[in-house]
Design a protein around this motif. Sequence first.
Motif, short mmCIF file in Angstrom:
data_model
loop_
_atom_site.label_atom_id
_atom_site.label_comp_id
_atom_site.label_asym_id
_atom_site.label_seq_id
_atom_site.Cartn_x
_atom_site.Cartn_y
_atom_site.Cartn_z
N VAL A 1 0.92 -1.73 -0.04
CA VAL A 1 -0.50 0.06 -0.23
C VAL A 1 0.92 1.39 0.20
CG1 VAL A 1 -1.99 -0.97 0.96
CG2 VAL A 1 -0.15 -0.27 2.58
N GLY A 2 0.42 2.39 -0.15
CA GLY A 2 0.92 3.49 -0.53
C GLY A 2 0.56 4.22 0.65
N LEU A 3 -0.88 4.11 1.34
CA LEU A 3 -0.63 4.75 2.53
C LEU A 3 -0.87 3.99 4.32
CD1 LEU A 3 -2.01 7.88 4.09
CD2 LEU A 3 -4.23 6.89 3.00
N VAL A 4 -0.17 4.68 5.10
CA VAL A 4 -0.09 4.09 6.10
C VAL A 4 -1.27 4.97 7.14
CG1 VAL A 4 0.56 3.00 8.39
CG2 VAL A 4 2.01 2.21 6.48
N VAL A 5 -2.69 4.32 7.97
CA VAL A 5 -3.27 4.69 9.05
C VAL A 5 -2.85 4.79 10.46
CG1 VAL A 5 -5.55 5.90 8.99
CG2 VAL A 5 -5.27 5.34 6.65
N VAL A 6 -2.27 5.05 10.68
CA VAL A 6 -1.80 4.64 12.55
C VAL A 6 -3.30 5.74 13.56
CG1 VAL A 6 -0.32 5.38 14.18
CG2 VAL A 6 0.38 4.68 12.20
N THR A 7 -3.91 4.27 13.86
CA THR A 7 -5.38 4.86 14.52
C THR A 7 -5.58 3.69 15.71
OG1 THR A 7 -7.81 4.78 13.98
CG2 THR A 7 -6.55 2.92 13.22
N GLY A 8 -6.53 4.11 16.58
CA GLY A 8 -6.16 3.74 17.73
C GLY A 8 -7.91 3.32 17.89
N GLY A 9 -8.69 2.88 19.98
CA GLY A 9 -7.46 4.21 21.00
C GLY A 9 -6.73 5.23 20.35
N GLU A 10 -6.49 5.56 21.40
CA GLU A 10 -5.64 6.43 20.60
C GLU A 10 -4.09 6.73 20.04
OE1 GLU A 10 -6.47 10.74 20.78
OE2 GLU A 10 -4.39 10.18 19.70
N PRO A 11 -3.79 6.71 19.37
CA PRO A 11 -2.56 6.86 19.31
C PRO A 11 -1.10 7.73 19.38
CG PRO A 11 -3.59 6.86 17.10
CD PRO A 11 -4.69 6.71 18.08
#
Length: 244
Positions: free
Chosen positions: A89-99
């Motif tokens: 992929v060309g996009l990474v989404v860092v999510t959570g929870g609360e990163p």
Amino acid sequence: MKRDGRPSLHRVTDLGPTLVVSEVFGPTWQGEGASLGRRAGFVRLGRCNLACTWCDTPYTWRWADHDPAVELSTQSVADVIQQLEAMAVGLVVVTGGEPMVQQRSLVPLLEGIGSRGWQVEIETAGTFAPLDEVTRLVDRWNVSPKLAGSGNALEARYRPDALRALEATGAAAFKFVVTDPGELDEVDRIVRECGLIDVWVMPEGTDAATVVRRGRELADAVLGRGWNLTTRLHVLLWGDERGR
Ligand code: SF4
């Protein structure tokens, strides 16, 4: 190592930089907001400093009815990157929870993502001001300030200084989760007090019928206020299924 192959939460030595992870999943699409529909890999981190009544990822923080020993693992940044590489992929989404609870630990992950030429978005409730060393590595902040209807105390959920600092990055989109058009006045107060520019409203819901119904209820009012509206693509496609 856990029986399912994930590193144990308690085995934190010799892993290099580590993160407390809920799940790494994809490829899928970013389902919400300014990048809706973009192919992406997701890193969902564990823990949260808030407790929204309608939270759709309680397995990242609500230990009254979830077991952290089952739900969370301590993973090295190298392991996380390896899983992302397999997604192409060309996009990474860092999510959570609360990163942002793990903000300092995010730097090695963000550096690894950037060095591979991937873009990265961080999803946050906007209660932590970003550190400079994190800001320089983030392409977009998806900030979702929580309203009174989330059930969190005002002083916990609303941090104007943090929201202003996120706006000052020049890379933030502010996405308000709304259950009822009556909440839009509260959104407006926050937008004005903090000088937020790129404003989005998203209907709350974890099934397609609710998201569509609330989206229709909100549409004219959101349009009239000059804001953007997003649906929840993954919910329309897959409902409340985890890891999609
Ligand atoms: S801030 Fe996000 S993860 Fe935390 S309780 Fe609220 S909806 Fe859930």
